[in-house]
Design a protein around this motif. Structure first.
Motif, short mmCIF file in Angstrom:
data_model
loop_
_atom_site.label_atom_id
_atom_site.label_comp_id
_atom_site.label_asym_id
_atom_site.label_seq_id
_atom_site.Cartn_x
_atom_site.Cartn_y
_atom_site.Cartn_z
N PRO A 169 53.22 -17.80 68.61
CA PRO A 169 51.86 -17.47 69.06
C PRO A 169 50.98 -17.04 67.90
CG PRO A 169 53.35 -15.67 69.57
CD PRO A 169 54.20 -16.78 69.00
N SER A 170 49.72 -16.70 68.19
CA SER A 170 48.77 -16.23 67.19
C SER A 170 49.41 -15.09 66.39
CB SER A 170 47.51 -15.73 67.88
OG SER A 170 46.59 -15.27 66.93
N PRO A 171 49.25 -15.07 65.07
CA PRO A 171 48.24 -15.79 64.28
C PRO A 171 48.64 -17.21 63.85
CG PRO A 171 49.44 -14.32 62.86
CD PRO A 171 49.99 -14.09 64.24
N TYR A 172 49.78 -17.72 64.34
CA TYR A 172 50.15 -19.08 63.97
C TYR A 172 49.31 -20.08 64.76
CZ TYR A 172 54.30 -17.26 61.59
OH TYR A 172 55.14 -16.59 60.76
N ILE A 173 49.08 -21.22 64.14
CA ILE A 173 48.45 -22.36 64.81
C ILE A 173 49.40 -23.53 64.63
CG2 ILE A 173 46.48 -23.94 64.84
CD1 ILE A 173 44.81 -21.68 63.57
N GLN A 230 48.01 -20.86 59.67
CA GLN A 230 47.64 -19.47 59.98
C GLN A 230 46.16 -19.27 59.68
OE1 GLN A 230 50.23 -16.65 58.16
NE2 GLN A 230 49.60 -14.97 59.45
N GLN A 231 45.48 -18.64 60.62
CA GLN A 231 44.05 -18.40 60.45
C GLN A 231 43.85 -17.22 59.51
OE1 GLN A 231 41.52 -20.29 62.18
NE2 GLN A 231 40.32 -19.39 60.50
N ILE A 232 43.28 -17.48 58.35
CA ILE A 232 42.95 -16.43 57.37
C ILE A 232 41.48 -16.58 57.02
CG2 ILE A 232 43.45 -15.47 55.10
CD1 ILE A 232 46.27 -16.58 55.33
N SER A 233 40.69 -15.69 57.56
CA SER A 233 39.23 -15.77 57.41
C SER A 233 38.77 -17.11 57.96
CB SER A 233 38.84 -15.57 55.94
OG SER A 233 37.43 -15.52 55.81
N THR A 234 38.14 -17.92 57.14
CA THR A 234 37.67 -19.22 57.61
C THR A 234 38.63 -20.35 57.23
OG1 THR A 234 36.38 -19.51 55.57
CG2 THR A 234 35.28 -18.49 57.47
N ASP A 235 39.74 -19.98 56.62
CA ASP A 235 40.69 -20.99 56.14
C ASP A 235 41.93 -21.01 57.04
OD1 ASP A 235 41.72 -22.97 54.59
OD2 ASP A 235 42.42 -21.65 52.99
N THR A 236 42.58 -22.17 57.13
CA THR A 236 43.82 -22.29 57.89
C THR A 236 44.89 -22.96 57.02
OG1 THR A 236 43.03 -24.37 58.84
CG2 THR A 236 42.73 -22.36 60.15
N PRO A 237 45.45 -22.22 56.06
CA PRO A 237 46.45 -22.82 55.17
C PRO A 237 47.76 -23.12 55.90
CG PRO A 237 46.34 -20.47 54.82
CD PRO A 237 45.23 -20.81 55.78
N LEU A 238 48.50 -24.11 55.36
CA LEU A 238 49.83 -24.42 55.87
C LEU A 238 50.78 -23.30 55.48
CD1 LEU A 238 51.80 -26.62 57.11
CD2 LEU A 238 52.23 -27.30 54.74
N VAL A 239 51.46 -22.71 56.45
CA VAL A 239 52.38 -21.60 56.16
C VAL A 239 53.83 -21.94 56.50
CG1 VAL A 239 50.61 -19.83 56.41
CG2 VAL A 239 51.93 -20.54 58.42
N GLY A 240 54.08 -23.12 57.07
CA GLY A 240 55.46 -23.43 57.37
C GLY A 240 55.62 -24.69 58.20
N TYR A 241 56.89 -24.99 58.50
CA TYR A 241 57.25 -26.11 59.36
C TYR A 241 58.24 -25.61 60.40
CZ TYR A 241 55.37 -29.02 55.60
OH TYR A 241 54.55 -29.59 54.65
#
Length: 712
Positions: free
Chosen positions: A42-46, A61-72
């Motif tokens: 669930p959130s904060p994961y997308i 993961q939603q970080i400010s206005t960015d959504t970097p790849l954090v995993g698989y």
């Protein structure tokens, strides 16, 4: 009642037909949908859409206005369906970050007997939680007892195992590593062309004293030199051209001299390191890890002034199959005593002031000794002062290991090797025990010439079987082994899951051979821990002079068919229903009484106690009448090529002594031994050799002339 041979033939035909049908069914695959993964993360994961090429879900993961790849996130069964101990793969939901560090591992499904109504699932769930924060770039060691220095070595990660579930957690670990490495090779730049389980292995026993020059001549140390002119030529046409004034002034001077050697090759490591340092190197690395020595001299440092110990170097990298392989400084900062004293490389005098570093490559990276090691030395140049532009060019450093120093890749180079190596003592004790039994069965006269010899030896060996093979080494064979093979075969999976339990493999191999010589009784009479427990209880009752029930021959013959019906029923269930199989095999009390030593919920304990209580009244009643494994052993026991227990013409006519004395009721009134039911206790052979018990010998001793003839 049909004849056993006809029944078993019809059963085989039925099973083959069902096999052919089931082999057309689809193999195991993942079961999760995107909404299931979203619920798990669930959130904060997308959770992104499932990759079309590789069945993984990217995690953002939603970080400010960015959504970097954090995993698989992925299901292990999609990547590596490693069969479990019952022949069915684990299915795990694995999540790891882009650097190969595990975020979490959750058990979606499994069919491990020890965790199904055995220890329960909590130990398995707790075991899975230990992977969080561990990196694929570390050596994962299960149930190891590390020293303080080993624990501080970040290249290793230590996980507590689960008592009484050694094979199951090893298979779990293999499922995690195999599936995760599949993703890592595709998504994270791990050595894509090399499965770490299917690579060549460095020979560990090849060594002879050699000097530095001999190692160079042998190709075990590779030398590279580059002049200022060669380096300048790389930068022609770039902003770096003409920026090296010192090099331009002396174009033929040496820019850098490098030596590269593989310290993990004993011929190299043992000749370049002091014994204490070699021992430390062996202690601090896993079986398939490699440590590369790089020695440099010249104007250019191969690690640079900003290099941090224990980190990945920025100026030198290693590639294989055109993909990077991570190398990390073999950090000895916590062992300054070794670094300053014992770990000094034995270099020739001209190289004493050269810079050197040892770099560690873990086995999971899949670095194959049979392929070239392609190093790149990254040479940067800058132009400008306030905001300089930078350009980097690479010097190629290619080295190869001679085939004399490695064993070529084989299909059985699997991670279960480390498990066998870790149980060397147990394996030796088991092999010694099997050797003793083999001698006893070949030269049984050593025991049977005296009733006292057998009376002492057999209980002692049964204690060894119960305590060591059963309770300690967990070597109880089970019908689960047969259903596991059957279900793995039906699904088209490998049988390598067996190799995670060396005790089981060795005992099955031994029994497979002895089927041809002695038949069913070798296992059932000597090597079955539950059978040993029953017989020891029976001997205790005999010592206490408590009577047991003697079943009539007619009833005994009928009751002995029950185990074949139980076997047929279990095999039929195994063919049509995997989940139900886990329930029906509980007719065996082995898991409760031997594997878990009665540490289980009360219904299972009660059932085991009831079956043991049966032996209080009917000698080894479970083994004779109910045991499905015993039924299978009896069928395979028909491979026996000769009748090895001695008989006389007078056995059965007129003498009935062995028939009356046989506790297993496996000697017919005719005097013939029914090897399908014989447990090889050798009591009848003691009578056969005793002129105070054997009627023909007693009569002959009294002077009557009876022809004594031994028949095959």
């Amino acid at each position: 009642m049909c004849h056993l041979k006809i029944c078993s033939l019809n059963l085989r035909k039925l099973i083959v037909m069902i096999f052919l049908f089931l082999l057309t069914l689809p193999s195991h695959s993942g079961v999760l949908k995107k909404e299931d993964v979203i619920a798990a993360f669930p959130s904060p994961y997308i959770v992104g859409d499932k990759d079309e090429a590789l069945p993984v879900w990217p995690l953002y993961q939603q970080i400010s206005t960015d959504t970097p790849l954090v995993g698989y996130a992925f299901e292990s069964i999609d990547m590596a369906a490693v069969p479990g101990f019952a022949g069915i793969p684990y299915n795990l939901l694995v999540a790891m970050d882009p650097e190969g560090t595990f975020i979490s591992i959750r058990v979606l499904s499994h069919h491990e007997p020890v965790f199904l109504e055995g220890l329960g699932e909590k130990p398995l769930i707790d075991f899975a939680k230990q992977y969080s924060g561990i990196s694929l770039m570390q050596n994962i060691k299960i149930d190891a007892k590390p020293t303080l220095a080993q624990r501080e070595n970040k290249a290793n990660a230590y996980i507590d195992g689960v008592t009484k579930a050694t094979a199951s957690v090893r298979i779990f670990n293999q499922s995690v590593l195999s599936s995760s490495l599949t993703v890592a090779r595709e998504k994270m730049g791990f050595a894509k062309g090399r499965d770490p389980d299917l690579i060549a292995r460095i020979k560990s026993d090849l060594y002879e004293p050699m000097s530095w020059q001999q190692l160079v001549d042998e190709g075990l140390i590779t030398r590279f030199t580059f002049t200022n002119k060669q380096v300048e030529e790389m930068f022609v046409g770039t902003i770096g051209e003409g920026q090296d004034e010192e090099g331009l002034a002396a174009p033929e001077e040496e820019f850098i001299e490098l030596f590269i050697a593989n310290l993990s090759v004993p011929m190299v490591g043992r000749n370049l390191l002091l014994p204490e340092a070699w021992a430390y190197l062996q202690e601090s690395t896993a079986q398939n890890d490699q440590v590369i020595l790089v020695i440099g001299n010249g104007r250019f440092s191969f690690v640079g002034e900003d290099f941090v110990r224990g980190k990945v170097p920025e100026r030198i990298s290693l590639h294989q199959s055109e993909l990077p392989v991570e190398i990390r400084d073999f950090d000895l900062s916590d062992r300054l005593d070794l670094f300053e004293l014992d770990y000094q490389i034995k270099l020739p005098e001209p190289l004493d002031d050269h810079e050197w570093k040892a770099f560690h490559i873990i086995g999971q990276a899949g670095l194959d000794p049979a392929y070239p090691y392609e190093f790149k030395l990254h040479v940067p140049r800058q132009k400008g002062w306030l905001y300089p532009e930078t350009v980097v060019k690479d010097l190629d450093l290619k080295t190869e290991l001679s085939a004399d120093y490695y064993v070529a890749a084989e299909s059985d180079n699997k991670t279960w090797h480390s498990l066998w190596a870790g149980r060397t003592t147990d394996i030796v004790i088991l092999l010694v025990g099997l050797s003793v039994l083999t001698i006893v069965l070949i030269r049984y006269q050593l025991l049977t010439k005296s009733q006292q010899h057998l009376r002492w030896f057999r209980p002692l060996y049964l204690l060894y079987t119960l305590v060591f093979i059963g309770w300690y080494a967990q070597g109880q064979l089970s019908i689960v082994n047969i259903t596991g093979v059957l279900q793995a075969w039906l699904a088209g999976r490998s049988l390598e899951f067996f190799l995670y339990d060396p005790m089981t493999v060795i005992i099955w191999a031994y029994i497979g051979l002895t089927f041809f010589v002695w038949g069913r009784g070798t296992f059932c009479g000597w090597l079955c821990p539950f059978g040993a427990l029953q017989e020891l209880i029976g001997k205790l009752l005999a010592f206490l002079k408590l009577p047991q029930v003697k079943v009539s021959d007619q009833l005994d013959a009928r009751l002995k068919w029950i185990k074949y019906l139980v076997l047929i029923g279990i095999l039929a269930v195994a063919v049509v229903s995997v989940p139900l199989t886990g329930s029906v095999v509980e007719i065996e009390p082995f898991k409760t009484s031997i594997t878990l030593i009665f540490d289980r919920s009360w219904p299972f304990v009660l059932w085991a106690v009831v079956l043991l209580s049966l032996s209080l009244f009917v000698y080894k009643g479970y083994c004779r009448y109910i045991c499905p494994l015993g039924a299978g052993m009896a069928i395979f026991g028909k491979l026996r090529i000769y009748n090895w227990l001695p008989r006389r013409d007078e056995c059965g006519s007129p003498c009935q002594l062995c028939n009356k004395r046989c506790e297993y009721q496996s000697i017919e009134r005719s005097g013939k031994i029914d090897y399908n039911e014989c447990f090889q206790c050798l009591d009848c052979v003691v009578i056969y050799d005793d002129d105070k018990q054997c009627v023909p010998l007693v009569v002959a001793k009294r002077g009557r002339k009876l022809k004594v003839k031994q028949v095959a």
